[in-house]
Design a protein around this motif. Structure first.
Motif, PDB file in Angstrom:
ATOM      1  N   ASP A  13       0.811  -1.225   0.000  1.00  0.00           N
ATOM      2  CA  ASP A  13       0.000   0.000   0.000  1.00  0.00           C
ATOM      3  C   ASP A  13       0.842   1.272   0.000  1.00  0.00           C
ATOM      4  O   ASP A  13       0.427   2.309   0.536  1.00  0.00           O
ATOM      5  CB  ASP A  13      -0.959   0.014   1.210  1.00  0.00           C
ATOM      6  CG  ASP A  13      -1.903  -1.173   1.188  1.00  0.00           C
ATOM      7  OD1 ASP A  13      -2.257  -1.612   0.085  1.00  0.00           O
ATOM      8  OD2 ASP A  13      -2.268  -1.653   2.272  1.00  0.00           O
ATOM      9  N   GLU A  14       2.006   1.220  -0.596  1.00  0.00           N
ATOM     10  CA  GLU A  14       2.897   2.383  -0.626  1.00  0.00           C
ATOM     11  C   GLU A  14       2.457   3.405  -1.675  1.00  0.00           C
ATOM     12  O   GLU A  14       3.012   4.510  -1.718  1.00  0.00           O
ATOM     13  CB  GLU A  14       4.336   1.948  -0.949  1.00  0.00           C
ATOM     14  CG  GLU A  14       4.986   1.016   0.069  1.00  0.00           C
ATOM     15  CD  GLU A  14       4.735  -0.453  -0.238  1.00  0.00           C
ATOM     16  OE1 GLU A  14       3.896  -0.742  -1.119  1.00  0.00           O
ATOM     17  OE2 GLU A  14       5.359  -1.311   0.407  1.00  0.00           O
ATOM     18  N   GLY A  15       1.490   3.014  -2.503  1.00  0.00           N
ATOM     19  CA  GLY A  15       1.079   3.890  -3.606  1.00  0.00           C
ATOM     20  C   GLY A  15       1.670   3.418  -4.926  1.00  0.00           C
ATOM     21  O   GLY A  15       1.835   4.204  -5.869  1.00  0.00           O
ATOM     22  N   LYS A  16       1.939   2.108  -5.012  1.00  0.00           N
ATOM     23  CA  LYS A  16       2.538   1.553  -6.237  1.00  0.00           C
ATOM     24  C   LYS A  16       1.646   1.786  -7.445  1.00  0.00           C
ATOM     25  O   LYS A  16       2.121   2.108  -8.523  1.00  0.00           O
ATOM     26  CB  LYS A  16       2.771   0.037  -6.060  1.00  0.00           C
ATOM     27  CG  LYS A  16       3.727  -0.308  -4.930  1.00  0.00           C
ATOM     28  CD  LYS A  16       3.853  -1.806  -4.736  1.00  0.00           C
ATOM     29  CE  LYS A  16       2.606  -2.477  -4.253  1.00  0.00           C
ATOM     30  NZ  LYS A  16       2.185  -2.151  -2.880  1.00  0.00           N
ATOM     31  N   GLY A  17       0.311   1.597  -7.219  1.00  0.00           N
ATOM     32  CA  GLY A  17      -0.622   1.734  -8.340  1.00  0.00           C
ATOM     33  C   GLY A  17      -0.523   3.104  -8.981  1.00  0.00           C
ATOM     34  O   GLY A  17      -0.423   3.232 -10.202  1.00  0.00           O
ATOM     35  N   GLY A  40      -4.416  -4.394  -3.865  1.00  0.00           N
ATOM     36  CA  GLY A  40      -5.440  -3.392  -4.140  1.00  0.00           C
ATOM     37  C   GLY A  40      -4.705  -2.129  -4.528  1.00  0.00           C
ATOM     38  O   GLY A  40      -4.070  -1.506  -3.681  1.00  0.00           O
ATOM     39  N   THR A  42      -4.824   1.555  -6.087  1.00  0.00           N
ATOM     40  CA  THR A  42      -5.805   2.621  -6.317  1.00  0.00           C
ATOM     41  C   THR A  42      -5.207   3.694  -7.219  1.00  0.00           C
ATOM     42  O   THR A  42      -4.095   4.170  -6.964  1.00  0.00           O
ATOM     43  CB  THR A  42      -6.193   3.285  -4.969  1.00  0.00           C
ATOM     44  OG1 THR A  42      -6.381   2.251  -4.022  1.00  0.00           O
ATOM     45  CG2 THR A  42      -7.424   4.147  -5.096  1.00  0.00           C
ATOM     46  N   LYS A 332       2.958  10.172  -0.642  1.00  0.00           N
ATOM     47  CA  LYS A 332       2.102  10.687   0.440  1.00  0.00           C
ATOM     48  C   LYS A 332       2.824  11.670   1.365  1.00  0.00           C
ATOM     49  O   LYS A 332       2.524  11.742   2.558  1.00  0.00           O
ATOM     50  CB  LYS A 332       1.480   9.522   1.214  1.00  0.00           C
ATOM     51  CG  LYS A 332       0.702   8.568   0.298  1.00  0.00           C
ATOM     52  CD  LYS A 332      -0.132   7.540   1.017  1.00  0.00           C
ATOM     53  CE  LYS A 332      -1.528   8.005   1.318  1.00  0.00           C
ATOM     54  NZ  LYS A 332      -2.469   6.894   1.614  1.00  0.00           N
ATOM     55  N   ASP A 334       2.403  14.735   1.356  1.00  0.00           N
ATOM     56  CA  ASP A 334       1.384  15.718   1.768  1.00  0.00           C
ATOM     57  C   ASP A 334       0.657  15.315   3.051  1.00  0.00           C
ATOM     58  O   ASP A 334       0.135  16.177   3.759  1.00  0.00           O
ATOM     59  CB  ASP A 334       0.352  15.902   0.633  1.00  0.00           C
ATOM     60  CG  ASP A 334      -0.269  14.568   0.217  1.00  0.00           C
ATOM     61  OD1 ASP A 334       0.488  13.677  -0.225  1.00  0.00           O
ATOM     62  OD2 ASP A 334      -1.491  14.405   0.369  1.00  0.00           O
ATOM     63  N   SER A 414       5.600  11.966  -4.420  1.00  0.00           N
ATOM     64  CA  SER A 414       4.181  12.082  -4.707  1.00  0.00           C
ATOM     65  C   SER A 414       3.543  12.930  -3.602  1.00  0.00           C
ATOM     66  O   SER A 414       3.774  12.692  -2.419  1.00  0.00           O
ATOM     67  CB  SER A 414       3.565  10.681  -4.755  1.00  0.00           C
ATOM     68  OG  SER A 414       2.174  10.769  -4.915  1.00  0.00           O
ATOM     69  N   GLY A 416       0.083  13.873  -3.675  1.00  0.00           N
ATOM     70  CA  GLY A 416      -1.377  13.817  -3.746  1.00  0.00           C
ATOM     71  C   GLY A 416      -1.769  12.582  -4.531  1.00  0.00           C
ATOM     72  O   GLY A 416      -0.941  11.976  -5.202  1.00  0.00           O
TER      73      GLY A 416
HETATM   74  P1  GDP Z   1      -0.699   0.302  -3.553  1.00  0.00           P
HETATM   75  O1  GDP Z   1      -1.310  -0.978  -3.074  1.00  0.00           O
HETATM   76  O2  GDP Z   1       0.766   0.357  -3.271  1.00  0.00           O
HETATM   77  O3  GDP Z   1      -1.003   0.592  -4.985  1.00  0.00           O
HETATM   78  O4  GDP Z   1      -1.352   1.458  -2.695  1.00  0.00           O
HETATM   79  P2  GDP Z   1      -2.928   1.618  -2.347  1.00  0.00           P
HETATM   80  O5  GDP Z   1      -3.633   2.058  -3.579  1.00  0.00           O
HETATM   81  O6  GDP Z   1      -3.441   0.414  -1.659  1.00  0.00           O
HETATM   82  O7  GDP Z   1      -2.865   2.749  -1.234  1.00  0.00           O
HETATM   83  C1  GDP Z   1      -2.335   4.005  -1.495  1.00  0.00           C
HETATM   84  C2  GDP Z   1      -3.443   5.048  -1.257  1.00  0.00           C
HETATM   85  O8  GDP Z   1      -2.855   6.323  -1.174  1.00  0.00           O
HETATM   86  C3  GDP Z   1      -4.442   5.132  -2.386  1.00  0.00           C
HETATM   87  O9  GDP Z   1      -5.690   5.462  -1.864  1.00  0.00           O
HETATM   88  C4  GDP Z   1      -3.911   6.266  -3.266  1.00  0.00           C
HETATM   89  O10 GDP Z   1      -4.939   6.929  -3.976  1.00  0.00           O
HETATM   90  C5  GDP Z   1      -3.324   7.166  -2.236  1.00  0.00           C
HETATM   91  N1  GDP Z   1      -2.158   7.930  -2.673  1.00  0.00           N
HETATM   92  C6  GDP Z   1      -1.136   7.546  -3.475  1.00  0.00           C
HETATM   93  N2  GDP Z   1      -0.181   8.501  -3.526  1.00  0.00           N
HETATM   94  C7  GDP Z   1      -0.616   9.518  -2.725  1.00  0.00           C
HETATM   95  C8  GDP Z   1      -0.051  10.769  -2.332  1.00  0.00           C
HETATM   96  O11 GDP Z   1       1.054  11.149  -2.713  1.00  0.00           O
HETATM   97  N3  GDP Z   1      -0.782  11.529  -1.464  1.00  0.00           N
HETATM   98  C9  GDP Z   1      -1.991  11.138  -0.996  1.00  0.00           C
HETATM   99  N4  GDP Z   1      -2.627  11.938  -0.152  1.00  0.00           N
HETATM  100  N5  GDP Z   1      -2.548   9.964  -1.349  1.00  0.00           N
HETATM  101  C10 GDP Z   1      -1.869   9.147  -2.187  1.00  0.00           C
END
Ligand code: GDP
Ligand code: IMO
Ligand code: MG
Length: 431
Positions: A13-17, A40, A42, A332, A334, A414, A416
């Protein structure tokens, strides 16, 4: 264009997506190599939110091809539903998604076994996503699983083979768990229908990925989960059942090391974990709640509240080292905008001794207490920043510290969830 591997540096959940989406606009292939629908990912495109579990995140760009590698465990019911849901949003998938014939199938009885095993473990449960991942990989390593290629068998053969597997699983369900059996005939018939839907996408990976192997087509490898959830290198036994670290790319695709290119680790500017197991820099109580609220830290797959804590430099250095990261992206940032103090775990106190290197052994990890270094917060919004120089000075100092201590360039930040909320750096953040 050089290929890239995207690897989670923490517990997923690091924001890979979001990052895969950002980097895949011009690539030919986006390739998943391990895991399954436990992921998952996002992605926001404008106001539209997409949560992908099996389909690679690059698919949102027209013309990009997606590949599900043989290292994955694929639930054909979920895959069909995900494809149809994307097509409902006018995103074509079937004509540009291929699935390796060697990927294993997650069957409904795997999910049932996952749940039953977890409830039997009670307090010692792993806190899995309930997507049948462990039981499906178990069937793979004990050489009893069904594979995607089986869906290409003549109807009668597939039905017979599926019934045989389901009946064997029913023995475990009924005799060991004293649970109800799953309906063998009904599920086998459903699988035959799914086979018709998925058959055109099922390919020989050796042939299909030849252009990538030959360097004619570019590829971005999309890791799922994260380094600390890797079955070999993570916080065992509180891990997933696949190799989410760099080796998984090779075994999960059959491509040679020269196909990998850059290895980019994704780290949140703090840390989260969903599920049980050691979390050395965890924040309990109000501070943890504050981070969870600010970051919207609820699971994309299960909706569970994520545990939150400060950035763990000891574990991050370990992740950078074992994956051979050539660059990192911090996400993240921010979320920390309103914090008056930002902390980083720079070491662990293990029974009175200070550790600055990751101890690896699961027995030691729960006893590791974080040693924090404090940084003054920036207390200014960063979500509109698009260049390094736009960032508040304290935010830059924090990033410079992480970069220097990790010994790897921060290539991107990142700020946002939106596609455009990115700062890209040429040579890292240190001046
Ligand atoms: P993944 O499993 O690594 O793809 O990450 P997830 O999607 O499970 O969780 C990351 C969450 O953080 C998602 O809801 C993204 O929309 C959100 N997100 C990603 N990058 C950022 C960022 O730089 N800032 C903020 N506020 N949200 C982010
Ligand atoms: P993405 O790709 C965060 C965790 C589960 C549990 C452990 C084992 O979105 O980063 P499993 O269902 O795999 O047997 O669960 O791994 N887990 C994840 N945590 N993000 C994920 O994926 C995860 N996939 C599995 O919570 O602790
Ligand atoms: Mg996720």
């Amino acid at each position: 264009m050089e290929n890239r591997v995207i690897i989670g540096g923490q517990w997923g959940d690091e924001g890979k997506g979001k990052i895969v989406d950002s980097l895949s606009r011009k690539v030919d292939w986006v390739i998943r190599f391990q895991g399954g629908a436990n992921a998952g990912h996002t992605i926001y495109v404008g106001d539209q939110k997409h949560v992908l579990h099996l389909v690679p995140s690059g698919i949102l760009h027209e013309g990009v091809l997606g590949f599900l590698g043989g290292g994955m465990v694929v639930d054909p019911w979920s895959l069909r539903d995900e494809i149809l849901a994307l097509e409902q949003k006018d995103i074509s998938v079937r004509d540009r998604l291929l699935v390796s014939a060697t990927a294993h199938l997650v069957m409904p009885f795997h999910k049932r076994l996952d749940e039953l095993r977890e409830s039997r473990l009670k307090r010692k449960s792993i806190g899995t996503t309930g997507r049948g991942i462990g039981p499906a990989y178990l069937d793979k390593v004990q050489r009893t699983g069904l594979r995607m290629g089986d869906l290409l068998l003549p109807r009668e053969n597939l039905e017979r083979k599926a019934i045989e597997k389901i009946l064997t699983a029913n023995e475990v369900l009924c005799q060991f768990y004293e649970a109800d059996p799953v309906p063998a005939k009904v599920l086998a018939e459903e699988l035959v229908v799914l086979a018709q839907f998925l058959a055109p996408m099922i390919v020989n990976p050796y042939e299909a990925l030849r252009p990538v192997r030959d360097g004619i087509a570019s590829a971005l490898f999309e890791g799922a989960q994260g380094t600390l959830l890797d079955v070999d290198h993570g916080t065992f036994p509180f891990v997933t059942s696949s190799n989410s670290t760099i080796g998984g790319v090779l075994t999960g695709t059959g491509l040679p090391p020269r196909s990998l290119g850059e290895i980019i680790g994704i780290f949140k500017a703090y840390c989260t974990r969903v599920g049980n197991g050691p979390f050395m820099s965890e924040l309990l109580g109000d501070q943890g709640d504050q981070l969870r609220d600010a970051g919207g830290e609820y699971g994309a797959t299960t909706g569970r509240a994520r545990r939150c804590g400060w950035f763990d430099l000891v574990a991050a250095r370990y992740a950078a080292d074992i994956n051979g990261m050539t660059g990192v992206i911090i996400t993240k940032l921010d979320v920390l905008d309103k914090m008056s103090t930002v902390r980083v775990a720079t070491g662990y106190d293990l029974d009175g001794e200070e550790l600055t290197t990751y101890p690896v052994l699961s027995e030691a990890l729960p006893r590791c207490k974080p040693i924090f270094r404090d940084f003054p917060g920036w207390e200014k919004p960063t979500s509109e920043c698009r260049r390094l120089t736009d960032l508040p000075a304290n935010a830059r100092k924090y990033l410079e510290f992480l970069e220097q201590e990790l010994g790897v360039h921060i290539q991107g930040i990142s700020v946002g969830k939106e596609r455009e909320a990115m700062i890209w750096t040429e040579t890292g953040v240190s001046t």
